[in-house]
Enzyme design. Sequence first.
Site, PDB file in Angstrom:
ATOM      1  N   LYS A  28     -28.163   8.373 -28.975  1.00 27.48           N
ATOM      2  CA  LYS A  28     -28.044   9.586 -28.167  1.00 27.48           C
ATOM      3  C   LYS A  28     -26.908  10.462 -28.659  1.00 27.48           C
ATOM      4  CE  LYS A  28     -25.725  10.550 -24.463  1.00 27.48           C
ATOM      5  NZ  LYS A  28     -25.124  10.602 -23.112  1.00 27.48           N
ATOM      6  N   LYS A  58     -33.746  14.516 -24.037  1.00 31.09           N
ATOM      7  CA  LYS A  58     -33.033  14.275 -22.774  1.00 31.09           C
ATOM      8  C   LYS A  58     -32.450  15.601 -22.347  1.00 31.09           C
ATOM      9  CE  LYS A  58     -29.242  11.706 -20.641  1.00 31.09           C
ATOM     10  NZ  LYS A  58     -28.678  10.370 -20.485  1.00 31.09           N
ATOM     11  N   GLU A  91     -30.059  15.364 -26.723  1.00 32.99           N
ATOM     12  CA  GLU A  91     -29.626  15.768 -25.381  1.00 32.99           C
ATOM     13  C   GLU A  91     -28.848  17.080 -25.380  1.00 32.99           C
ATOM     14  OE1 GLU A  91     -26.819  13.211 -23.352  1.00 32.99           O
ATOM     15  OE2 GLU A  91     -27.138  14.233 -21.441  1.00 32.99           O
ATOM     16  N   ARG A 124     -14.123  -3.154 -18.126  1.00 28.15           N
ATOM     17  CA  ARG A 124     -15.300  -2.426 -18.645  1.00 28.15           C
ATOM     18  C   ARG A 124     -16.423  -3.407 -18.974  1.00 28.15           C
ATOM     19  NH1 ARG A 124     -11.032   0.386 -21.291  1.00 28.15           N
ATOM     20  NH2 ARG A 124     -11.426  -0.587 -23.325  1.00 28.15           N
TER      21      ARG A 124
HETATM   22  P1  13P Z   1     -25.452  11.568 -15.958  1.00 32.22           P
HETATM   23  O1  13P Z   1     -26.830  11.160 -15.474  1.00 32.22           O
HETATM   24  O2  13P Z   1     -24.330  10.985 -15.163  1.00 32.22           O
HETATM   25  O3  13P Z   1     -25.368  13.050 -16.195  1.00 32.22           O
HETATM   26  O4  13P Z   1     -25.262  10.867 -17.377  1.00 32.22           O
HETATM   27  C1  13P Z   1     -26.284  10.853 -18.270  1.00 32.22           C
HETATM   28  C2  13P Z   1     -25.751  10.996 -19.641  1.00 32.22           C
HETATM   29  O5  13P Z   1     -25.987  10.153 -20.480  1.00 32.22           O
HETATM   30  C3  13P Z   1     -24.969  12.198 -19.945  1.00 32.22           C
HETATM   31  O6  13P Z   1     -24.769  12.291 -21.319  1.00 32.22           O
END
Ligand code: 13P
Length: 335
Positions: free
Chosen positions: A136, A219, A177, A46
């Site tokens: 986030k 987002k 998000e 990772r």
């Molecule tokens: P994806 O663009 O792969 O959907 O991932 C963005 C992300 O941070 C999802 O929480």
Amino acid sequence: MSIEQLAETALAMVAPGKGIIAVDESTATIGKRFAAVGIDNSEEHRRVYRELLLTTPKLSEHISGAILYDETLRQSTRDGVPFARYMAEHGMIPGIKVDSGTVPLAGFPGELVTEGLDGLRARLQEYYRLGARFAKWRAVINIGDDIPTGTCIDVNAHALARYAALCQEQGLVPMVEPEVLMDGDHDIETAYEVTEAVLRSVFGALYEQNVLLEGTILKTSMVVSGKDCAEQADVQEVAESTLMCLKSTVPAILPGIVFLSGGQGDEDATAHLDAINRLGPNPWPLSFSYGRAMQQAAMALWAKDIAGNTGKAQETVYARARANGLAALGQWQGG
Ligand code: 13P
């Protein structure tokens, strides 16, 4: 932390022609992605993989910041430079995923709620000390028979607003998000209605909880047809629906909006972003915060030869960043 500083960070996150790379897969999620390319999910794999992404030469030409996972924020390059410091020294803002994932919403079959509020204030304090300047939290909304319910939408919006208020208190810009999943056979009109209801609820909750929009980034998912819908909306329809939905729900004072890729193909994610920006001028910068659509090609190459393919894999990361950076300006030429 003053609102001016939060606003400055938020604006830098969506600087013209720049977007975010999401590198915040949980250990379980990166494990699934590694398994798909035959890589063992060890801590060192990772670390090495995240180092490849974050040290891509010239990445900051098109990338303003990266969202890291807890483990990654504590890791360093092979030369011992903490990733957060490496990023700051290379003109990129470190971000951190702070939710602890989704669980089934009790009493509402098929629906999810995101957890992670307990102890969040103390974790945010630590993340700030470790160098993170934005955070986030992802809420997940499923579309299906009779779902989403208003309850599911509202409890997720409430949690997003609580998280956002805590972030601002601790000096981190909240990246809020709400993801409406593409899974299912629903049409684009259904995706529009659900996304509209979700965004209305989210901005209502942010307002009720005194979250300062000047220091917040949204987002969001794009408005697209369900993956299994027989009729797939084309690029232009996706762009028009997405923009209409955002214009009718998102206050103009927000510094910027970034999209997740959500399982769209790499080129689709770029083409959609480009088409959205060609419809401008828009009230806010509209850019990207892609995970899979930034990484897919790189991970496949890296997995074929971990020691030998770093450079080639980084070339694809740079190419995806450049394409998406141009799309954020509505200047992508395709291909
Ligand atoms: P994806 O663009 O792969 O959907 O991932 C963005 C992300 O941070 C999802 O929480």
